[in-house]
Scaffold this motif. Sequence first.
Motif, PDB file in Angstrom:
ATOM      1  N   ALA A 121       0.834  -1.204   0.000  1.00  0.00           N
ATOM      2  CA  ALA A 121       0.000   0.000   0.000  1.00  0.00           C
ATOM      3  C   ALA A 121       0.870   1.256   0.000  1.00  0.00           C
ATOM      4  CB  ALA A 121      -0.938   0.000   1.193  1.00  0.00           C
ATOM      5  N   LYS A 122       1.991   1.166   0.708  1.00  0.00           N
ATOM      6  CA  LYS A 122       2.895   2.308   0.762  1.00  0.00           C
ATOM      7  C   LYS A 122       3.500   2.593  -0.612  1.00  0.00           C
ATOM      8  CE  LYS A 122       5.936   3.936   4.280  1.00  0.00           C
ATOM      9  NZ  LYS A 122       6.897   3.597   5.322  1.00  0.00           N
ATOM     10  N   LEU A 123       3.853   1.531  -1.339  1.00  0.00           N
ATOM     11  CA  LEU A 123       4.427   1.684  -2.678  1.00  0.00           C
ATOM     12  C   LEU A 123       3.393   2.278  -3.631  1.00  0.00           C
ATOM     13  CD1 LEU A 123       6.796   1.287  -4.572  1.00  0.00           C
ATOM     14  CD2 LEU A 123       6.022  -1.055  -4.958  1.00  0.00           C
ATOM     15  N   SER A 124       2.154   1.827  -3.541  1.00  0.00           N
ATOM     16  CA  SER A 124       1.080   2.358  -4.390  1.00  0.00           C
ATOM     17  C   SER A 124       0.849   3.838  -4.093  1.00  0.00           C
ATOM     18  CB  SER A 124      -0.215   1.585  -4.165  1.00  0.00           C
ATOM     19  OG  SER A 124      -0.076   0.265  -4.586  1.00  0.00           O
ATOM     20  N   PHE A 125       0.864   4.160  -2.801  1.00  0.00           N
ATOM     21  CA  PHE A 125       0.680   5.558  -2.422  1.00  0.00           C
ATOM     22  C   PHE A 125       1.806   6.421  -2.982  1.00  0.00           C
ATOM     23  CE2 PHE A 125       1.776   9.052   0.462  1.00  0.00           C
ATOM     24  CZ  PHE A 125       0.619   9.801   0.374  1.00  0.00           C
ATOM     25  N   LEU A 126       3.042   5.976  -2.841  1.00  0.00           N
ATOM     26  CA  LEU A 126       4.185   6.744  -3.341  1.00  0.00           C
ATOM     27  C   LEU A 126       4.153   6.878  -4.858  1.00  0.00           C
ATOM     28  CD1 LEU A 126       7.068   5.447  -1.063  1.00  0.00           C
ATOM     29  CD2 LEU A 126       5.932   7.669  -0.991  1.00  0.00           C
ATOM     30  N   ALA A 127       3.756   5.821  -5.555  1.00  0.00           N
ATOM     31  CA  ALA A 127       3.653   5.884  -7.018  1.00  0.00           C
ATOM     32  C   ALA A 127       2.567   6.881  -7.427  1.00  0.00           C
ATOM     33  CB  ALA A 127       3.363   4.506  -7.583  1.00  0.00           C
ATOM     34  N   GLY A 128       1.437   6.822  -6.741  1.00  0.00           N
ATOM     35  CA  GLY A 128       0.343   7.759  -7.041  1.00  0.00           C
ATOM     36  C   GLY A 128       0.731   9.186  -6.736  1.00  0.00           C
ATOM     37  N   PHE A 129       1.389   9.379  -5.610  1.00  0.00           N
ATOM     38  CA  PHE A 129       1.843  10.718  -5.234  1.00  0.00           C
ATOM     39  C   PHE A 129       2.837  11.249  -6.268  1.00  0.00           C
ATOM     40  CE2 PHE A 129       4.848  13.580  -3.164  1.00  0.00           C
ATOM     41  CZ  PHE A 129       3.983  14.525  -2.636  1.00  0.00           C
ATOM     42  N   GLY A 130       3.777  10.421  -6.678  1.00  0.00           N
ATOM     43  CA  GLY A 130       4.782  10.828  -7.669  1.00  0.00           C
ATOM     44  C   GLY A 130       4.140  11.206  -8.991  1.00  0.00           C
TER      45      GLY A 130
END
Length: 69
Positions: free
Chosen positions: A2-11
Motif C-alpha cells: 500500500a505504501k508503494l502504491s501511495f508513493l507511485a500515485g503521489f509521484g
Amino acid sequence: MAKLSFLAGFGAGYVLGAKAGRERYEQIRRLYASAKDDPRLQAAAGVAQARADAAVDSVKTRMGTDTGH
C-alpha cells in the motif's frame, strides 16, 4: 504494498501537477507579453497614471505639503 502504491500515485500526481502548473504559467506569461505591447493598454495605463498623479497633487495641496514639483 500500500505504501508503494501511495508513493507511485503521489509521484505521478506531482509530475502531472507540475507540468500543468508550468503550462499555465507559460500561458499567463505569453498573455502578459502580448498585452504589455498593446497600444490600448498603454493608453489606459497613461490615463490612470495621470489621474493618480493629479489625485496625489490634490491631496498634497490640501494638506499643505506641496513640494512644488
